[in-house]
Design a protein around this motif. Structure first.
Motif, PDB file in Angstrom:
ATOM      1  N   UNK A 330      -4.450 -10.937  -4.825  1.00  0.00           N
ATOM      2  CA  UNK A 330      -3.118 -11.227  -5.674  1.00  0.00           C
ATOM      3  C   UNK A 330      -1.989 -10.028  -5.509  1.00  0.00           C
ATOM      4  N   UNK A 331      -2.411  -8.715  -5.086  1.00  0.00           N
ATOM      5  CA  UNK A 331      -1.505  -7.672  -4.965  1.00  0.00           C
ATOM      6  C   UNK A 331      -0.790  -7.961  -3.979  1.00  0.00           C
ATOM      7  N   UNK A 332      -1.444  -8.583  -2.713  1.00  0.00           N
ATOM      8  CA  UNK A 332      -0.652  -8.451  -1.358  1.00  0.00           C
ATOM      9  C   UNK A 332       0.348  -9.904  -1.591  1.00  0.00           C
ATOM     10  N   UNK A 333      -0.145 -10.840  -2.370  1.00  0.00           N
ATOM     11  CA  UNK A 333       0.834 -11.907  -2.342  1.00  0.00           C
ATOM     12  C   UNK A 333       2.024 -11.694  -3.137  1.00  0.00           C
ATOM     13  N   UNK A 334       1.944 -10.709  -4.099  1.00  0.00           N
ATOM     14  CA  UNK A 334       3.043 -10.240  -4.858  1.00  0.00           C
ATOM     15  C   UNK A 334       4.003  -9.541  -4.198  1.00  0.00           C
ATOM     16  N   UNK A 335       3.830  -9.362  -2.853  1.00  0.00           N
ATOM     17  CA  UNK A 335       4.670  -8.593  -1.921  1.00  0.00           C
ATOM     18  C   UNK A 335       4.810  -7.002  -2.010  1.00  0.00           C
ATOM     19  N   UNK A 336       3.640  -6.617  -2.631  1.00  0.00           N
ATOM     20  CA  UNK A 336       3.521  -5.089  -2.897  1.00  0.00           C
ATOM     21  C   UNK A 336       2.823  -4.478  -1.865  1.00  0.00           C
ATOM     22  N   UNK A 337       3.068  -2.990  -1.840  1.00  0.00           N
ATOM     23  CA  UNK A 337       2.463  -2.308  -0.750  1.00  0.00           C
ATOM     24  C   UNK A 337       1.632  -1.240  -1.326  1.00  0.00           C
ATOM     25  N   UNK A 338       0.814  -0.677  -0.659  1.00  0.00           N
ATOM     26  CA  UNK A 338      -0.315   0.296  -0.875  1.00  0.00           C
ATOM     27  C   UNK A 338       0.538   1.697  -1.323  1.00  0.00           C
ATOM     28  N   UNK A 339       1.622   1.851  -0.817  1.00  0.00           N
ATOM     29  CA  UNK A 339       2.472   3.040  -1.091  1.00  0.00           C
ATOM     30  C   UNK A 339       2.753   3.248  -2.460  1.00  0.00           C
ATOM     31  N   UNK A 340       2.832   2.063  -3.138  1.00  0.00           N
ATOM     32  CA  UNK A 340       3.387   2.096  -4.379  1.00  0.00           C
ATOM     33  C   UNK A 340       2.198   2.151  -5.647  1.00  0.00           C
ATOM     34  N   UNK A 341       1.062   2.406  -5.056  1.00  0.00           N
ATOM     35  CA  UNK A 341      -0.253   2.616  -5.830  1.00  0.00           C
ATOM     36  C   UNK A 341      -0.363   4.048  -6.315  1.00  0.00           C
ATOM     37  N   UNK A 342      -1.008   4.278  -7.397  1.00  0.00           N
ATOM     38  CA  UNK A 342      -1.054   5.775  -7.834  1.00  0.00           C
ATOM     39  C   UNK A 342      -2.866   5.846  -7.691  1.00  0.00           C
ATOM     40  N   UNK A 343      -3.096   7.115  -7.188  1.00  0.00           N
ATOM     41  CA  UNK A 343      -4.701   7.234  -7.277  1.00  0.00           C
ATOM     42  C   UNK A 343      -5.441   7.144  -8.381  1.00  0.00           C
ATOM     43  N   UNK A 344      -6.360   6.544  -8.453  1.00  0.00           N
ATOM     44  CA  UNK A 344      -7.445   6.449  -9.575  1.00  0.00           C
ATOM     45  C   UNK A 344      -8.621   7.048  -9.281  1.00  0.00           C
ATOM     46  N   UNK A 345      -9.190   8.410  -9.904  1.00  0.00           N
ATOM     47  CA  UNK A 345     -10.111   8.995  -9.436  1.00  0.00           C
ATOM     48  C   UNK A 345     -11.437   8.442 -10.075  1.00  0.00           C
ATOM     49  N   UNK A 346     -11.363   7.893 -11.026  1.00  0.00           N
ATOM     50  CA  UNK A 346     -12.561   7.403 -11.765  1.00  0.00           C
ATOM     51  C   UNK A 346     -12.997   6.079 -11.290  1.00  0.00           C
ATOM     52  N   UNK A 347     -14.149   5.694 -10.714  1.00  0.00           N
ATOM     53  CA  UNK A 347     -14.602   4.305 -10.477  1.00  0.00           C
ATOM     54  C   UNK A 347     -14.712   3.450 -11.710  1.00  0.00           C
ATOM     55  N   UNK A 360      -6.245   1.822  -6.466  1.00  0.00           N
ATOM     56  CA  UNK A 360      -5.401   2.536  -7.206  1.00  0.00           C
ATOM     57  C   UNK A 360      -4.755   1.679  -8.400  1.00  0.00           C
ATOM     58  N   UNK A 361      -3.788   2.451  -8.999  1.00  0.00           N
ATOM     59  CA  UNK A 361      -3.325   1.524 -10.004  1.00  0.00           C
ATOM     60  C   UNK A 361      -1.638   1.423  -9.920  1.00  0.00           C
ATOM     61  N   UNK A 362      -0.967   0.355 -10.555  1.00  0.00           N
ATOM     62  CA  UNK A 362       0.331   0.287 -10.596  1.00  0.00           C
ATOM     63  C   UNK A 362       0.819  -0.523 -11.916  1.00  0.00           C
ATOM     64  N   UNK A 363       2.072  -0.045 -12.392  1.00  0.00           N
ATOM     65  CA  UNK A 363       2.611  -0.634 -13.581  1.00  0.00           C
ATOM     66  C   UNK A 363       3.764  -1.647 -12.990  1.00  0.00           C
ATOM     67  N   UNK A 364       3.732  -2.939 -13.769  1.00  0.00           N
ATOM     68  CA  UNK A 364       4.597  -3.825 -13.330  1.00  0.00           C
ATOM     69  C   UNK A 364       5.206  -4.375 -14.645  1.00  0.00           C
ATOM     70  N   UNK A 365       6.352  -5.142 -14.642  1.00  0.00           N
ATOM     71  CA  UNK A 365       7.053  -5.799 -15.679  1.00  0.00           C
ATOM     72  C   UNK A 365       6.346  -7.275 -15.623  1.00  0.00           C
TER      73      UNK A 365
END
Length: 427
Positions: A330-347, A360-365
């Motif tokens: 779903x992340x790729x179909x939304x046209x988003x890239x891995x550079x926009x992700x914020x690292x999440x250290x806790x699994x 990683x994590x990302x905030x979206x409208x």
């Protein structure tokens, strides 16, 4: 629990009931620490001596030994009563009919030793009769010849003294309170007497007080509803299971724990007063919201969201998830890239305890609802690279920020918007 000592006249059976009742109300109950406390609190005697000489290894063994000693104590008491009864039967008939001495009778505690009550004893007597915990005594205080013949004691069913003045009844109510009954009638600190007209019975013109439930049954004055209410069994108090965590804090002995408690730092917490909450439009569900098809449906609630100007179907609403999950496809179909992700250290941790590494994590409208009742808000998603039947899991953080109300029967989700209540139905 350290102050819960056995009284000088209290049987081991009654003390066990009182101990277990208090123990159930203690959170984080430490069974290991309870063994020496219980041993120190019981009255001196054969049972206390046995606990000191052969200390129980577990709390369960302690209660089992206490129950066996209580049964033996109760059997010995009944045996003594039988022997005294046989002795009275052998006494001459003249001695059995001899009048009682004025000094014989119930030994009553002074007034200042009785617990302060919120209701008159006549009103408490009615409640105790319904519960079936009253034991009627033939003995009564010696009534003065100059006493008022218009007074009536419903407890002894005698004239010349009032129910609220009966010391025998007051003493029995005190014993019931000490055994754990009638706690709702004990006056707490700063508590006044209830002023409601239905709480306290008031005597009118010296007439006999109204009969209790059992007395009305004898006189045939019960209505059908009252008869049904008396015949229905009273629900028993249910056992409570609290969360168990932690361990013995401060040490294994009572003196070590007291020293540890005195050394604890107690800080003062100050926070700003709560802001006045705005008035919200009530959210309700009606039969018009029910889905088409037979009920119950047993379906999951999957809705549609507008994310990044893309309509995303099969969004699972899951109140059991502590994060909002977006799958990598779903992340790729939304046209988003891995550079926009914020690292999440806790699994992430699944229901079975399996760990899942995140991308990683990302905030979206995100937009939800249909015009004109639409709500837009920012949602933080945790992206995971696994396959799933759904595109997104909408967890508790997003649902709480949306202030949503979920009905699984109606298979829809409702939430407040500036223009009214918005609806997202199952997809």
């Amino acid at each position: 629990m350290c102050k819960l000592e056995q009284w000088s006249t209290e049987t081991l059976t009654d003390y066990l009931i009182r101990w277990k009742k208090e123990a159930r109300s203690v959170e984080n109950f430490d069974e290991k620490a309870a063994i020496p406390i219980f041993t120190n609190n019981v009255r001196s005697g054969p049972f206390h001596r046995d606990l000191v000489q052969n200390r129980p290894k577990t709390y369960a063994a302690l209660l089992d030994r206490a129950a066996r000693f209580a049964e033996a104590e109760e059997a010995e008491r009944k045996k003594k009563e039988e022997e005294r009864g046989r002795g009275r039967d052998k006494a001459p008939q003249e001695e059995r009919r001899a009048p009682r001495s004025p000094r014989q009778g119930p030994r009553l505690a002074p007034l200042h030793c009785l617990t302060t009550l919120t209701h008159p004893v006549s009103a408490i007597l009615e409640h105790a009769e319904v519960m079936g915990i009253v034991s009627y005594s033939d003995e009564c205080l010696k009534v003065s010849p100059n006493a008022d013949p218009n007074k009536y004691c419903r407890f002894h069913r005698q004239q010349r003294h009032d129910t609220d003045e009966c010391m025998v009844l007051k003493r029995q109510i005190e014993e019931l309170i000490q055994r754990g009954y009638l706690g709702q009638y004990v006056k707490r600190s700063g508590q006044g007497r209830p002023q409601g007209p239905g709480n306290v019975w008031k005597k009118k013109g010296g007439s006999e007080p109204p009969a209790s439930g059992s007395r009305k049954r004898e006189l045939g004055q019960l209505t059908e509803e009252e008869e049904k209410e008396l015949d229905e069994p009273h629900p028993q108090k249910k056992q409570v299971i609290h969360v168990i965590f932690g361990g013995p804090e401060g040490g294994d002995t009572q003196s070590e724990r007291k020293k540890w408690a005195w050394n604890l730092y107690v800080g003062e917490v100050v926070r700003q007063p709560h802001e006045k909450k705005p008035r919200r439009e009530p959210i309700t569900f009606t039969d018009d919201d029910l889905p088409d098809g037979p009920l119950p449906h047993r379906d999951a609630l999957a809705i549609t969201l507008d994310i990044n100007n893309v309509i995303v179907h099969r969004v699972l609403v899951d109140t059991g998830s502590s994060v909002n999950v977006m799958y990598y496809d779903t992340f790729t179909k939304l046209g988003l890239s891995r550079k926009q992700l914020t690292q999440v250290r806790t699994p992430l941790s699944g229901f079975t305890g399996d760990s899942i590494e995140t991308e990683g994590s990302i905030s979206l409208e995100v937009e939800i609802g249909t015009q004109p009742h639409v709500r837009r808000w920012e949602v933080e998603f945790v992206v995971v690279k696994i396959e799933c039947a759904h595109n997104i899991i909408l967890g508790r953080p997003a649902l709480e920020d949306l202030r949503s109300i979920i009905s699984m029967e109606h298979l829809c989700l409702k939430f407040p918007t500036p223009t009214g209540v918005g609806v997202a139905r199952g997809d």
